[in-house]
Design a protein around this motif. Structure first.
Motif, short mmCIF file in Angstrom:
data_model
loop_
_atom_site.label_atom_id
_atom_site.label_comp_id
_atom_site.label_asym_id
_atom_site.label_seq_id
_atom_site.Cartn_x
_atom_site.Cartn_y
_atom_site.Cartn_z
N ARG A 277 -86.96 25.05 27.48
CA ARG A 277 -87.38 23.71 27.10
C ARG A 277 -86.19 22.77 27.12
O ARG A 277 -85.08 23.16 26.78
CB ARG A 277 -88.03 23.74 25.71
N ASN A 278 -86.45 21.54 27.48
CA ASN A 278 -85.35 20.59 27.65
C ASN A 278 -85.81 19.19 27.23
O ASN A 278 -85.87 18.27 28.04
CB ASN A 278 -84.88 20.60 29.10
N GLU A 279 -86.14 19.05 25.94
CA GLU A 279 -86.66 17.78 25.45
C GLU A 279 -85.66 16.64 25.63
O GLU A 279 -84.46 16.85 25.65
CB GLU A 279 -87.01 17.90 23.96
N ASP A 280 -86.21 15.44 25.76
CA ASP A 280 -85.36 14.25 25.88
C ASP A 280 -84.70 13.88 24.56
O ASP A 280 -83.75 13.09 24.55
CB ASP A 280 -86.20 13.06 26.37
N TYR A 281 -85.19 14.40 23.48
CA TYR A 281 -84.63 14.08 22.17
C TYR A 281 -84.71 15.32 21.28
O TYR A 281 -85.50 16.23 21.53
CB TYR A 281 -85.39 12.92 21.50
N SER A 282 -83.88 15.37 20.27
CA SER A 282 -83.85 16.51 19.37
C SER A 282 -84.94 16.36 18.31
O SER A 282 -84.95 15.39 17.55
CB SER A 282 -82.48 16.61 18.70
#
Length: 236
Positions: A87-92
């Motif tokens: 997973r590589n979300e744009d925000y934490s």
């Protein structure tokens, strides 16, 4: 006196209505096939946009997807999930590492959902299938993707969150169920590619809207909220 009494009655009714909406709102994860009037979506968004917004920036966009676009997006996201792609979300979203006090809440919420569905802890296949339903918007009649301009600061996420809550309450006021889907932000590159969005649009979440299936056990889940005394402090 009559006017004062009438005004008080209206206020009392408004408080009862608000309390019913707030207490009754929950995440809906199974919907009926009943359609949602198209014009309702615009009305609900207009109401939600009355949420507070710093400098009136009104951050965030709502993209309704349907038909072939929705099918393609869901299929691609499920494919990524099944492949074990990181997973590589744009925000934490969550703190790293997760403090144990918060981890307990996370585990309790999962236990409530999977327990209602009869998915035992070691039944990974049943749990995987349920999680995949996030990427299919829980088969809701209305599916939306929520984005925000990547240049926006952290405070704008707060403003967008208030707008999202207003949207879900507006849905509840019309007898609709809803579910915000954080999992949709797991693979933002896929979302941008399928929907033709540019790199400047961060993927925040998905949103499902429709009439809740009253017979679905997952819709009976009520997570426990913290007691007010746990997070309210008075300093004099």
């Amino acid at each position: 006196m009559n006017d004062i009494g009438s005004l008080q009655d209206e206020r009392d009714a408004a408080v009862r209505g608000w309390s019913a909406l707030a207490d009754g709102r929950t995440s809906t994860r199974r919907f009926t096939d009943s359609p949602v009037p198209d014009e309702w979506i615009a009305y609900m968004l207009q109401e939600a946009r009355r949420a507070p917004s710093g400098a009136n920036l009104q951050p965030g966009e709502f993209i309704r997807i349907d038909g072939a676009a929705r099918q393609k997006l869901s299929d691609r996201l499920v494919e990524m999930y099944r492949s074990g792609a990181p997973r590589n979300e744009d925000y934490s979203y969550f703190p790293i590492p997760m403090p144990m006090t918060l981890r307990r809440r996370q585990v309790a919420a999962a236990q409530a959902l999977y327990g209602a569905l009869g998915a035992a802890r070691d039944d990974q296949e049943a749990r995987r299938k349920q999680f995949e339903r996030n990427f299919r918007f829980f088969d809701a009649p209305v599916a939306l993707v929520v984005t925000i301009d990547a240049r926006m600061g952290s405070g704008c996420y707060m403003d967008l969150g208030m707008c999202l809550y207003g949207f879900m309450l507006a849905a509840a006021a019309r007898g609709l169920g809803s579910c915000a889907i954080g999992a949709l932000a797991s693979y933002p590159g896929v979302v941008r590619e399928v929907l033709g969005l540019d790199a400047g649009q961060s993927i925040v979440c998905g949103l499902s809207i429709g009439y809740a299936d009253p017979s679905a056990p997952e819709n009976m889940v009520r997570t426990v909220r913290r007691d007010v005394s746990d997070y309210l402090r008075v300093i004099r």
